[in-house]
Write an enzyme that holds these catalytic residues in place. Structure first.
Site, short mmCIF file in Angstrom:
data_model
loop_
_atom_site.label_atom_id
_atom_site.label_comp_id
_atom_site.label_asym_id
_atom_site.label_seq_id
_atom_site.Cartn_x
_atom_site.Cartn_y
_atom_site.Cartn_z
N ILE A 12 13.84 24.19 -15.98
CA ILE A 12 14.92 24.26 -14.99
C ILE A 12 15.45 25.69 -14.89
O ILE A 12 15.68 26.22 -13.79
CB ILE A 12 16.05 23.25 -15.32
CG1 ILE A 12 15.46 21.85 -15.47
CG2 ILE A 12 17.11 23.26 -14.22
CD1 ILE A 12 16.46 20.78 -15.92
N THR A 84 15.62 19.37 -25.27
CA THR A 84 15.88 18.36 -24.24
C THR A 84 15.03 17.09 -24.32
O THR A 84 15.26 16.17 -23.54
CB THR A 84 15.63 18.94 -22.83
OG1 THR A 84 14.22 19.22 -22.71
CG2 THR A 84 16.46 20.17 -22.57
N THR A 124 23.69 16.72 -18.76
CA THR A 124 22.79 15.65 -18.33
C THR A 124 23.52 14.33 -18.09
O THR A 124 24.54 14.06 -18.74
CB THR A 124 21.71 15.43 -19.42
OG1 THR A 124 21.02 14.21 -19.17
CG2 THR A 124 22.33 15.31 -20.82
N ASP A 125 22.95 13.50 -17.23
CA ASP A 125 23.53 12.17 -17.00
C ASP A 125 23.34 11.26 -18.21
O ASP A 125 23.94 10.18 -18.29
CB ASP A 125 22.93 11.52 -15.74
CG ASP A 125 21.43 11.28 -15.81
OD1 ASP A 125 20.79 11.63 -16.81
OD2 ASP A 125 20.88 10.72 -14.82
N GLU A 126 22.50 11.68 -19.17
CA GLU A 126 22.27 10.84 -20.35
C GLU A 126 23.51 10.70 -21.20
O GLU A 126 23.60 9.79 -22.03
CB GLU A 126 21.11 11.39 -21.19
CG GLU A 126 19.81 11.38 -20.43
CD GLU A 126 18.58 11.26 -21.31
OE1 GLU A 126 18.71 11.04 -22.52
OE2 GLU A 126 17.48 11.41 -20.75
N TYR A 148 19.44 13.21 -28.85
CA TYR A 148 19.50 14.26 -27.82
C TYR A 148 20.77 14.12 -26.98
O TYR A 148 21.55 15.06 -26.81
CB TYR A 148 18.26 14.21 -26.92
CG TYR A 148 18.49 14.83 -25.56
CD1 TYR A 148 18.74 16.20 -25.44
CD2 TYR A 148 18.51 14.06 -24.40
CE1 TYR A 148 19.00 16.78 -24.20
CE2 TYR A 148 18.76 14.62 -23.16
CZ TYR A 148 19.01 15.99 -23.07
OH TYR A 148 19.27 16.54 -21.85
N ALA A 149 20.98 12.91 -26.43
CA ALA A 149 22.14 12.68 -25.55
C ALA A 149 23.44 12.90 -26.32
O ALA A 149 24.41 13.45 -25.77
CB ALA A 149 22.07 11.28 -24.96
N LYS A 152 24.17 16.55 -26.51
CA LYS A 152 24.68 17.08 -25.23
C LYS A 152 26.12 16.62 -25.00
O LYS A 152 26.96 17.38 -24.52
CB LYS A 152 23.78 16.65 -24.05
CG LYS A 152 22.42 17.29 -24.01
CD LYS A 152 22.45 18.81 -23.91
CE LYS A 152 22.82 19.32 -22.54
NZ LYS A 152 22.70 20.81 -22.46
N ASN A 178 14.96 15.68 -13.67
CA ASN A 178 14.36 16.71 -12.81
C ASN A 178 12.85 16.56 -12.76
O ASN A 178 12.22 16.12 -13.73
CB ASN A 178 14.66 18.09 -13.39
CG ASN A 178 16.04 18.62 -13.05
OD1 ASN A 178 16.19 19.73 -12.57
ND2 ASN A 178 17.07 17.82 -13.29
N ARG A 271 10.36 3.05 -26.41
CA ARG A 271 11.10 4.12 -27.12
C ARG A 271 12.34 3.47 -27.78
O ARG A 271 13.06 2.73 -27.09
CB ARG A 271 11.51 5.15 -26.07
CG ARG A 271 12.42 6.24 -26.52
CD ARG A 271 12.92 7.05 -25.33
NE ARG A 271 12.04 8.12 -24.93
CZ ARG A 271 12.20 8.86 -23.83
NH1 ARG A 271 13.20 8.63 -23.01
NH2 ARG A 271 11.35 9.82 -23.54
N GLY A 273 15.98 2.73 -28.68
CA GLY A 273 17.23 3.11 -28.01
C GLY A 273 17.06 3.49 -26.55
O GLY A 273 17.94 4.12 -25.96
O1 DAU Z 1 18.38 12.07 -17.12
C1 DAU Z 1 18.24 13.45 -17.42
C2 DAU Z 1 17.30 13.56 -18.58
O2 DAU Z 1 16.01 13.27 -18.11
C3 DAU Z 1 17.33 14.94 -19.24
O3 DAU Z 1 18.59 15.17 -19.78
C4 DAU Z 1 16.30 14.97 -20.37
O4 DAU Z 1 16.25 16.25 -20.94
C5 DAU Z 1 14.94 14.63 -19.80
O5 DAU Z 1 14.00 14.59 -20.85
C6 DAU Z 1 14.98 13.30 -19.07
O6 DAU Z 1 15.12 12.19 -19.99
P1 DAU Z 1 14.20 10.90 -19.92
O7 DAU Z 1 14.09 10.31 -21.25
O8 DAU Z 1 14.63 10.00 -18.81
O9 DAU Z 1 12.81 11.62 -19.43
P2 DAU Z 1 11.31 11.39 -19.84
O10 DAU Z 1 10.50 12.23 -18.92
O11 DAU Z 1 11.06 11.52 -21.29
O12 DAU Z 1 11.08 9.86 -19.45
C7 DAU Z 1 11.30 9.36 -18.15
C8 DAU Z 1 11.11 7.86 -18.20
O13 DAU Z 1 9.73 7.57 -18.49
C9 DAU Z 1 11.89 7.19 -19.32
O14 DAU Z 1 12.32 5.91 -18.93
C10 DAU Z 1 10.88 7.07 -20.45
C11 DAU Z 1 9.56 6.85 -19.72
N1 DAU Z 1 8.39 7.39 -20.40
C12 DAU Z 1 8.42 8.67 -20.86
C13 DAU Z 1 7.33 9.21 -21.50
C14 DAU Z 1 7.36 10.63 -22.03
C15 DAU Z 1 7.26 6.59 -20.56
O15 DAU Z 1 7.23 5.41 -20.12
N2 DAU Z 1 6.19 7.13 -21.20
C16 DAU Z 1 6.17 8.41 -21.70
O16 DAU Z 1 5.15 8.82 -22.31
#
Ligand code: DAU
Length: 344
Positions: A12, A84, A124-126, A148-149, A152, A178, A271, A273
């Protein structure tokens, strides 16, 4: 205007720096970035010879280097630097607390000392936690669920305390998920795209019914730029996206764009939590005059094409040994042995 941007070699931050230098002729940027695994000089290779841009390699939790950067007549700080990735924070929270909390405190102290006129803390919205219904507003309670959340949320509260106690000129922004070019391929979308380019599965966590709000990274950069000019000190602004959908829908849309078979989506254990739904109310940002400039389907397609056309950017990242072991080799060996689901 002279900005100190932290974490500007990340996804970002680098998109923000390119946006600012492209849209403001008078801008100068010092980028303080430690170059961790997620910080990549290649993200800003096109700016290497721009006299308005300078990268300082250093840790935001190191008061000496922060002091050095801040002495350079900085008008405003835009603070992106953070650990993040939720999955990493589940494995080891320590670095998240050091960078996200202590790093923020060191920056705030230096910003006070040098009397910078604005300090934008990018969050973040988290921090709101999972929202079963409705939309989180800026004044809602913080209920972070991952380390992480929580780190933040702690940094957001620290920023608030510097406003109340020291009258620091701070503004907090809280963005949703993003996507776009230069995102490290551990996040869901670039992992999906790069795995599929390589004929590997995307590991979908649980039932895939988790809801996320997708924000194109250049809209995020535009929103922060607006907040820098028009945001009110002491306030928080949610920055939401252009598509609110379940992971399953996102997976299907990308599968359609890339023409990949259904059996390249593997269900793996959820995952721990895992937040079910994020949703934020962006009315306050819109009152400042913000409008999204990008349409989801086009931005998503452009993002897929960007990864297809920029293998030289992401291939070196995927050849790192620990990345390979976690994201690539286990799936290769399962594919080879005919076992088509489950994570080790
Ligand atoms: O909401 C903002 C947040 O979005 C940021 O603050 C974080 O830094 C950023 O990592 C992101 O968090 P998420 O946990 O939502 O993003 P991620 O890309 O890890 O995962 C997006 C969704 O996809 C989430 O529901 C978990 C799922 N996922 C993720 C991965 C890496 C899967 O199903 N399989 C995966 O291998």
């Amino acid at each position: 205007m002279k900005l100190l941007v932290t974490g500007g070699l990340g996804f970002i931050g680098s998109n923000f720096i390119r946006h600012i230098l492209g849209s403001r002729k008078d801008a100068k940027i010092v980028n303080l970035d430690l170059q961790t695994y997620a910080g990549n000089p290649a993200n800003l290779a096109d700016l290497a010879s721009d006299p308005r841009y300078r990268w300082v390699k250093g840790d935001i939790a190191d008061p000496k280097i922060v002091d050095k950067c801040m002495t350079a007549g900085i008008d405003a700080v835009v603070h992106f630097a953070a650990e993040t990735h939720v999955d990493r924070s589940i494995l080891d929270a320590a670095v998240f607390l050091r960078t996200n909390v202590i790093g923020t405190q060191v920056l705030l102290d230096a910003a006070l000392k040098y009397k910078v006129s604005r300090f934008i803390h990018v969050s973040t919205d988290e921090v709101y936690g999972s929202v079963p219904k409705g939309f989180s507003k800026e004044g809602d309670a913080l209920e972070p669920n991952s380390p992480y959340a929580a780190s933040k949320a702690a940094s957001d509260l620290l920023v608030r305390s510097y406003f109340v106690t020291h009258k620091a000129p701070v503004i907090v922004t809280r963005a949703s998920n993003n996507f776009g070019p230069f995102q490290f391929p551990e996040k869901a979308l670039p992992l999906m795209i790069t795995n599929w380019i390589d004929g590997l599965p995307f590991p979908r966590y649980g039932d895939g019914k988790q809801v996320r709000d997708w924000l194109y990274v250049l809209d995020h950069a535009r929103a922060i730029s607006l907040v820098l000019d028009k945001g009110v000190v002491g306030e928080i602004y949610n920055i939401g996206g252009i598509e609110h959908c379940e992971n399953n829908e996102l997976i299907e849309t990308v599968r359609g764009i890339m023409g990949k078979p259904k059996d390249l989506v593997w269900e793996v254990p959820d995952r721990p939590g895992h937040d079910r739904r994020y949703a934020i109310d962006c009315g306050k940002l819109k009152k400042l005059g913000f409008k999204h400039a990008f349409k989801f389907s086009q931005a998503l397609e452009q993002t897929v094409r960007w990864y297809q056309q920029n293998e030289d950017w992401w291939r070196p990242l995927r050849s790192d040994a620990s990345y390979k072991a976690y994201y690539i080799e286990q799936y290769r060996s399962r594919l080879a042995s005919g076992v088509s689901t489950g994570r080790k």
